[in-house]
Write a protein that holds these residues in place. Structure first.
Motif, mmCIF file in Angstrom:
data_model
loop_
_atom_site.group_PDB
_atom_site.id
_atom_site.type_symbol
_atom_site.label_atom_id
_atom_site.label_comp_id
_atom_site.label_asym_id
_atom_site.label_seq_id
_atom_site.Cartn_x
_atom_site.Cartn_y
_atom_site.Cartn_z
ATOM 1 N N ARG A 153 -30.807 44.538 51.599
ATOM 2 C CA ARG A 153 -31.092 44.373 53.030
ATOM 3 C C ARG A 153 -31.368 45.722 53.694
ATOM 4 N N ARG A 154 -30.619 46.743 53.310
ATOM 5 C CA ARG A 154 -30.836 48.061 53.899
ATOM 6 C C ARG A 154 -32.206 48.609 53.519
ATOM 7 N N ARG A 155 -32.615 48.419 52.257
ATOM 8 C CA ARG A 155 -33.943 48.879 51.840
ATOM 9 C C ARG A 155 -35.036 48.102 52.565
ATOM 10 N N LEU A 156 -34.835 46.787 52.703
ATOM 11 C CA LEU A 156 -35.811 45.953 53.397
ATOM 12 C C LEU A 156 -35.922 46.367 54.865
ATOM 13 N N ASP A 157 -34.799 46.630 55.506
ATOM 14 C CA ASP A 157 -34.816 47.112 56.897
ATOM 15 C C ASP A 157 -35.639 48.390 57.012
ATOM 16 N N ALA A 158 -35.440 49.306 56.075
ATOM 17 C CA ALA A 158 -36.172 50.575 56.111
ATOM 18 C C ALA A 158 -37.674 50.341 55.951
ATOM 19 N N GLU A 159 -38.050 49.429 55.080
ATOM 20 C CA GLU A 159 -39.467 49.124 54.884
ATOM 21 C C GLU A 159 -40.050 48.428 56.110
ATOM 22 N N LEU A 160 -39.285 47.520 56.716
ATOM 23 C CA LEU A 160 -39.764 46.816 57.902
ATOM 24 C C LEU A 160 -40.001 47.774 59.068
ATOM 25 N N ASP A 161 -39.203 48.817 59.148
ATOM 26 C CA ASP A 161 -39.370 49.812 60.212
ATOM 27 C C ASP A 161 -40.723 50.511 60.136
ATOM 28 N N LYS A 162 -41.381 50.457 58.998
ATOM 29 C CA LYS A 162 -42.669 51.120 58.815
ATOM 30 C C LYS A 162 -43.854 50.247 59.264
ATOM 31 N N LEU A 163 -43.575 48.979 59.576
ATOM 32 C CA LEU A 163 -44.650 48.041 59.896
ATOM 33 C C LEU A 163 -44.890 47.943 61.394
ATOM 34 N N ASN A 164 -46.139 47.608 61.758
ATOM 35 C CA ASN A 164 -46.443 47.363 63.170
ATOM 36 C C ASN A 164 -46.181 45.895 63.491
ATOM 37 N N ASP A 165 -46.352 45.501 64.756
ATOM 38 C CA ASP A 165 -46.029 44.135 65.174
ATOM 39 C C ASP A 165 -46.871 43.078 64.462
ATOM 40 N N LYS A 166 -48.133 43.371 64.236
ATOM 41 C CA LYS A 166 -48.998 42.405 63.545
ATOM 42 C C LYS A 166 -48.498 42.169 62.110
ATOM 43 N N GLU A 167 -48.165 43.264 61.436
ATOM 44 C CA GLU A 167 -47.655 43.154 60.060
ATOM 45 C C GLU A 167 -46.292 42.449 60.045
ATOM 46 N N LEU A 168 -45.464 42.741 61.038
ATOM 47 C CA LEU A 168 -44.156 42.081 61.115
ATOM 48 C C LEU A 168 -44.291 40.576 61.341
ATOM 49 N N SER A 169 -45.312 40.161 62.092
ATOM 50 C CA SER A 169 -45.495 38.718 62.315
ATOM 51 C C SER A 169 -45.875 38.011 61.013
ATOM 52 N N ILE A 170 -46.590 38.694 60.140
ATOM 53 C CA ILE A 170 -46.923 38.121 58.824
ATOM 54 C C ILE A 170 -45.650 37.977 57.991
ATOM 55 N N VAL A 171 -44.804 39.015 58.013
ATOM 56 C CA VAL A 171 -43.535 38.954 57.281
ATOM 57 C C VAL A 171 -42.666 37.835 57.845
ATOM 58 N N GLU A 172 -42.619 37.715 59.159
ATOM 59 C CA GLU A 172 -41.819 36.672 59.801
ATOM 60 C C GLU A 172 -42.282 35.284 59.366
ATOM 61 N N ALA A 173 -43.586 35.066 59.346
ATOM 62 C CA ALA A 173 -44.128 33.771 58.930
ATOM 63 C C ALA A 173 -43.797 33.496 57.465
ATOM 64 N N THR A 174 -43.865 34.524 56.643
ATOM 65 C CA THR A 174 -43.537 34.368 55.220
ATOM 66 C C THR A 174 -42.073 33.980 55.040
ATOM 67 N N VAL A 175 -41.185 34.672 55.754
ATOM 68 C CA VAL A 175 -39.752 34.367 55.663
ATOM 69 C C VAL A 175 -39.479 32.956 56.177
ATOM 70 N N SER A 176 -40.120 32.571 57.267
ATOM 71 C CA SER A 176 -39.945 31.214 57.803
ATOM 72 C C SER A 176 -40.376 30.173 56.775
ATOM 73 N N GLY A 177 -41.501 30.446 56.124
ATOM 74 C CA GLY A 177 -41.987 29.536 55.083
ATOM 75 C C GLY A 177 -41.019 29.433 53.917
ATOM 76 N N LEU A 178 -40.453 30.565 53.502
ATOM 77 C CA LEU A 178 -39.472 30.550 52.409
ATOM 78 C C LEU A 178 -38.222 29.758 52.799
ATOM 79 N N CYS A 179 -37.761 29.955 54.019
ATOM 80 C CA CYS A 179 -36.554 29.232 54.480
ATOM 81 C C CYS A 179 -36.829 27.738 54.565
#
Length: 119
Positions: free
Chosen positions: A86-112
């Motif tokens: 989780r700590r590594r993932l947080d660090a990687e997420l901090d490098k993304l912009n809002d558009k990229e984060l929305s893609i990650v969010e949609a992916t996580v929602s789909g996985l859940c």
């Protein structure tokens, strides 16, 4: 009152594997790491794959460099607030912009959603 625990044994293998995973997630080779920490690549390999105990100085250097949380390995029965992953993932997420984060969010929602049992 001397109550030493001379039979204490700690399996360093899971922590070594966490260090290896963190190193690989950064795209760093064992040889590159060995140069940075001024050690032989074989020594790094024995820590990562064979559970060899590093010196305390090297241990602190590695866990700090890679953001490895040691609580989950030292106190496995205790609930850990954030695992190393989780700590590594947080660090990687901090490098993304809002558009990229929305893609990650949609992916996580789909996985859940895929994990939810069908009714």
């Amino acid at each position: 009152m001397d109550e030493r625990n001379d039979n204490f044994e700690f399996d360093f293998m899971p922590m070594g594997q966490a260090i290896k995973k963190a190193r690989e997630s950064r795209g760093m080779t064992r040889e590159q790491l060995a140069v940075i920490v001024d050690r032989n690549p074989r020594h790094i390999q024995s820590i990562e794959n064979e559970g060899k105990y590093p010196s305390i100085e090297l241990f602190i250097q590695l866990i700090t460099m890679f953001g490895v949380s040691v609580d989950e390995y030292i106190f496995p029965e205790k609930e850990v607030k954030k695992s190393s992953v989780r700590r590594r993932l947080d660090a990687e997420l901090d490098k993304l912009n809002d558009k990229e984060l929305s893609i990650v969010e949609a992916t996580v929602s789909g996985l859940c959603k895929a994990k939810e049992p069908e009714e």
